[in-house]
Design an enzyme around this catalytic site. Structure first.
Site, PDB file in Angstrom:
ATOM      1  N   CYS A  30       0.827  -1.215   0.000  1.00 46.95           N
ATOM      2  CA  CYS A  30       0.000   0.000   0.000  1.00 46.95           C
ATOM      3  C   CYS A  30       0.860   1.263   0.000  1.00 46.95           C
ATOM      4  O   CYS A  30       1.572   1.537   0.965  1.00 46.95           O
ATOM      5  CB  CYS A  30      -0.913  -0.053   1.234  1.00 46.95           C
ATOM      6  SG  CYS A  30      -1.730   1.477   1.645  1.00 46.95           S
ATOM      7  N   CYS A  33       0.117   3.684   2.813  1.00 51.69           N
ATOM      8  CA  CYS A  33       0.620   3.107   4.071  1.00 51.69           C
ATOM      9  C   CYS A  33       2.116   3.412   4.229  1.00 51.69           C
ATOM     10  O   CYS A  33       2.581   3.732   5.320  1.00 51.69           O
ATOM     11  CB  CYS A  33       0.417   1.592   4.106  1.00 51.69           C
ATOM     12  SG  CYS A  33      -1.296   1.058   4.045  1.00 51.69           S
TER      13      CYS A  33
END
Length: 118
Positions: A30, A33
């Site tokens: 991600c 993230c």
């Protein structure tokens, strides 16, 4: 304090035994993230009174499902064992600092919870 890796084995105990717990649900693949990770880690070093945990959703799929995580990153906050905040999306450092301030200010009544608003 460094962030703590949370799994199905230690998640509930961590939430219940600590006054204020921030949980970052994230994934290695991600992009947001990866951007939020250093901000979150820095905040953990600056706020020693808060437990900062991280849950890798790929390694803990059952836990992510039980927490109803629909997107990553998702920040969840528990205060005195109660979930007071859950929001998907990476935060800027200033926004995370504001959420931390608000979470500290939340007063819980017997069995009641007051959500943090951003």
């Amino acid at each position: 304090m460094a962030t703590v890796t949370l799994t199905s084995q230690n998640f509930q105990e961590t939430i219940e035994k600590n006054d204020l717990v921030f949980v970052d649900f994230w994934a290695t693949w991600c992009g947001p993230c990866k951007a939020f990770g250093p901000i979150y880690d820095k905040a953990s070093g600056s706020n020693k009174d808060i437990v900062f945990g991280k849950v890798d959703i790929d390694q803990n799929q059952e836990l992510a499902a039980a927490a109803d995580i629909q997107a990553v990153p998702t920040l969840m906050i528990a205060k005195q064992g109660q979930i007071i905040f859950k929001q998907a999306g990476a935060l800027r450092a200033s926004d995370l600092d504001d959420v931390i301030r608000q979470a500290r200010e939340v007063k819980l009544d017997e069995g009641a919870k007051e959500p943090v608003n951003q």
